[in-house]
Write a protein that holds these residues in place. Structure first.
Motif, PDB file in Angstrom:
ATOM      1  N   GLY A 314      14.559  22.765  -3.420  1.00 44.57           N
ATOM      2  CA  GLY A 314      15.553  23.444  -2.587  1.00 44.57           C
ATOM      3  C   GLY A 314      15.569  22.967  -1.154  1.00 44.57           C
ATOM      4  O   GLY A 314      16.594  23.067  -0.469  1.00 44.57           O
ATOM      5  N   LEU A 315      14.457  22.447  -0.661  1.00 45.98           N
ATOM      6  CA  LEU A 315      14.405  21.887   0.691  1.00 45.98           C
ATOM      7  C   LEU A 315      14.697  20.387   0.716  1.00 45.98           C
ATOM      8  O   LEU A 315      15.323  19.879   1.644  1.00 45.98           O
ATOM      9  CB  LEU A 315      13.035  22.143   1.310  1.00 45.98           C
ATOM     10  CG  LEU A 315      12.713  23.583   1.706  1.00 45.98           C
ATOM     11  CD1 LEU A 315      11.249  23.706   2.106  1.00 45.98           C
ATOM     12  CD2 LEU A 315      13.607  24.044   2.848  1.00 45.98           C
ATOM     13  N   ALA A 316      14.234  19.664  -0.309  1.00 42.19           N
ATOM     14  CA  ALA A 316      14.311  18.200  -0.275  1.00 42.19           C
ATOM     15  C   ALA A 316      15.735  17.674  -0.439  1.00 42.19           C
ATOM     16  O   ALA A 316      16.161  16.763   0.290  1.00 42.19           O
ATOM     17  CB  ALA A 316      13.415  17.605  -1.355  1.00 42.19           C
ATOM     18  N   LEU A 317      16.475  18.221  -1.389  1.00 45.89           N
ATOM     19  CA  LEU A 317      17.806  17.666  -1.666  1.00 45.89           C
ATOM     20  C   LEU A 317      18.777  17.807  -0.490  1.00 45.89           C
ATOM     21  O   LEU A 317      19.409  16.828  -0.084  1.00 45.89           O
ATOM     22  CB  LEU A 317      18.387  18.311  -2.924  1.00 45.89           C
ATOM     23  CG  LEU A 317      17.850  17.769  -4.251  1.00 45.89           C
ATOM     24  CD1 LEU A 317      18.523  18.479  -5.410  1.00 45.89           C
ATOM     25  CD2 LEU A 317      18.083  16.278  -4.353  1.00 45.89           C
ATOM     26  N   PRO A 318      18.939  19.010   0.076  1.00 47.16           N
ATOM     27  CA  PRO A 318      19.856  19.088   1.227  1.00 47.16           C
ATOM     28  C   PRO A 318      19.362  18.278   2.409  1.00 47.16           C
ATOM     29  O   PRO A 318      20.176  17.724   3.160  1.00 47.16           O
ATOM     30  CB  PRO A 318      19.889  20.588   1.555  1.00 47.16           C
ATOM     31  CG  PRO A 318      18.660  21.152   0.949  1.00 47.16           C
ATOM     32  CD  PRO A 318      18.394  20.333  -0.280  1.00 47.16           C
ATOM     33  N   ALA A 319      18.047  18.188   2.598  1.00 50.15           N
ATOM     34  CA  ALA A 319      17.523  17.371   3.689  1.00 50.15           C
ATOM     35  C   ALA A 319      17.860  15.901   3.483  1.00 50.15           C
ATOM     36  O   ALA A 319      18.251  15.193   4.422  1.00 50.15           O
ATOM     37  CB  ALA A 319      16.012  17.554   3.800  1.00 50.15           C
TER      38      ALA A 319
END
Length: 519
Positions: A314-319
């Motif tokens: 959930g943090l890695a993809l949008p980042a």
């Protein structure tokens, strides 16, 4: 667990933001020439060794062993074991620091072969020697922080790095104000790094609770300690995988002027989301998984792994998508000041866009590794790391010769994904990954929400590039922050609309009222 994760996340976020300020000031002070290359090559060496110890790496072996002793033999036995670890690690690092100081020209030649025969090699060696005292103090500091996290006191570990960045920021501002010569300024910064290590240790030692957990202080070469260190070293190597990949890239980049600096500054932007997830996984997830395994609680084990995977993805993809779309504006805002030119910004932004593709792989490794560490298996993550580094260096050497610094970045990306795939396959074959059904339903929705957010950001940037370019620095800054804030809000709204989580659920999770991400 979510509450502990958020404690570590907030501390790491503040530290990373201060790190951006620090690097922005260093870029303005030193630029991206030979002096900056020498300083950053030295800093990267010290940083890798520091992160072999800190940011959850030593937790991987110390926390499970300490918890097991406390559970089965009592607090006194656990404290005696911690005292032996503290004494042995501290003395070993002092000896290693002295040896590295004598061998530094050879070490820098190996790490930056492109510097050989140039004055840059001597500059890098001088800077590294001044930084080395930090390493002698980082070991005992890390042991005390690991013991704090084993007790569930995560705030100390999360906020302790702030002193490091704060001191460098203060010194850099002074050097910019007095218009210091770049070479002397680099030496001053290197000296500051050495001193900060001592200050961090003094702050930790002053806390009596940390000292009581590691007593009596002893140096040990007994089989028990050799066995512990034999497990700890592979875990530390595995935890420092992103930094080892960066060093591999720097080895190849040292033959191209300014490429070491470009790679360093691009990689620093990757480290914000990676550091948040990595620090939290190492500090929070390892103790949670260890307790679940020791208690034989399969439900708790599946819950911890599921929450870790959801938070990581959930943090890695949008980042990743945000860094790809906004690479140019971000680099110009943070680094294009003083001695750092527009050409340096363009080269750094190109590298950043490529390196962002490796972010999901690196975060996946951070999410998978605790499952091995909690089982006291540190060799499997280390082997995966070494495979990734070898693949990265080999491809970076070939692609760098063909495509320059962007080719080096592509090689690092492929190496990161190779590491993730090797580790995933090993875990699936060894023990499998217990994932809750709810997590299996939510992960595709998280991916969909991230892709939608990335598409909207790309459309916004593409449609306003010409207008924004005509405005001054303040206008571009406001525009960039508006895009980032809007992207975060959109992503949160999409997660809520897709039934992944909502504001009330998140608040309840942070307060510890729920064992599930949705409450």
């Amino acid at each position: 667990m979510i509450r502990s994760f958020m404690t570590v996340l907030s501390g790491t976020l503040v530290s990373r933001l201060l790190g951006f300020i620090r690097d922005s000031l260093i870029a303005a002070l030193l630029g991206a020439g030979p002096i900056a290359d020498a300083f950053l090559a030295a800093f990267q060496l010290v940083n890798v060794i520091r992160r072999l110890l800190t940011e959850g790496a030593l937790n991987a072996s110390l926390v499970p062993a300490w918890l097991r002793l406390q559970r089965h033999e009592g607090p006194a036995a656990a404290a005696a074991f911690a005292g032996r670890v503290l004494g042995t690690v501290s003395s070993g690092l002092i000896v290693a620091t002295i040896l590295l100081a004598f061998a530094m020209p050879l070490v820098m030649t190996l790490l930056a072969p492109g510097f050989a025969g140039h004055a840059t090699l001597q500059l890098a060696s001088d800077n590294a020697r001044l930084m080395l005292p930090y390493l002698a103090f980082a070991g005992p500091s890390t042991v005390l922080l690991a013991l704090a996290s084993a007790q569930g006191r995560f705030a100390l570990a999360a906020f302790s790095p702030l002193l490091f960045n704060g001191a460098l920021i203060a010194v850099t501002i002074v050097l910019l104000a007095i218009h210091s010569d770049a070479a002397r300024a680099a030496l001053a910064l290197a000296t500051t790094i050495g001193i900060v290590g001592l200050l961090q240790l003094l702050i930790l030692v002053s806390r009596r609770r940390g000292g009581a957990l590691a007593a009596p202080l002893r140096i040990s070469i007994a089989p028990e300690m050799r066995g512990f260190l034999g497990k700890a070293f592979p875990g530390m190597v595995a935890s420092a995988a992103p930094q080892l990949l960066a060093v591999g890239g720097a080895i190849i980049a040292s033959t191209e002027p300014s490429a070491v600096s470009w790679l360093y500054f691009a990689n620093r932007l990757i480290e914000l989301p990676l550091g948040i997830v990595g620090m939290a996984m190492g500090t929070v997830l390892v103790p949670e998984l260890t307790r679940a395994l020791q208690a034989g609680d399969k439900a708790m084990l599946a819950h911890a792994q599921s929450r870790g995977l959801e938070l990581a993805i959930g943090l890695a993809l949008p980042a990743m998508l945000g860094l790809i779309v906004l690479s140019g504006p971000i680099v110009r805002l943070l680094f294009e000041h003083g001695a750092f030119t527009a050409a340096d910004s363009t080269a750094t932004a190109d590298i950043l866009a490529w390196l962002a593709v490796a972010l999901p792989a690196q975060v996946l490794v951070k999410a998978l590794s605790p499952a091995f560490f909690a089982r006291e298996d540190t060799r499997a993550p280390m082997n995966a790391t070494l495979i990734g580094v070898v693949v990265a260096i080999a491809l970076a050497l070939v692609l760098g010769h063909i495509m320059g610094s962007s080719g080096i970045a592509i090689g690092l990306v492929i190496g990161a994904w190779a590491q993730a795939l090797v580790l995933f396959r090993r875990g699936a074959l060894s023990f499998g990954f217990a994932i809750e059904p709810a997590t299996r339903r939510r992960l595709p929705r998280i991916v969909l929400g991230a892709l939608a957010m990335g598409g909207v950001l790309w459309a916004a940037v593409s449609g306003t590039t010409t207008v924004v370019a005509s405005h001054g620095g303040l206008g571009r800054t406001v525009f960039l922050f508006t895009l980032i804030a809007g992207g975060i809000a959109l992503y949160g709204g999409l997660l809520s609309a897709l039934g992944v989580t909502g504001c009330r659920d998140s608040v309840r999770a942070i307060r510890g009222r729920s064992h599930d991400l949705r409450g």
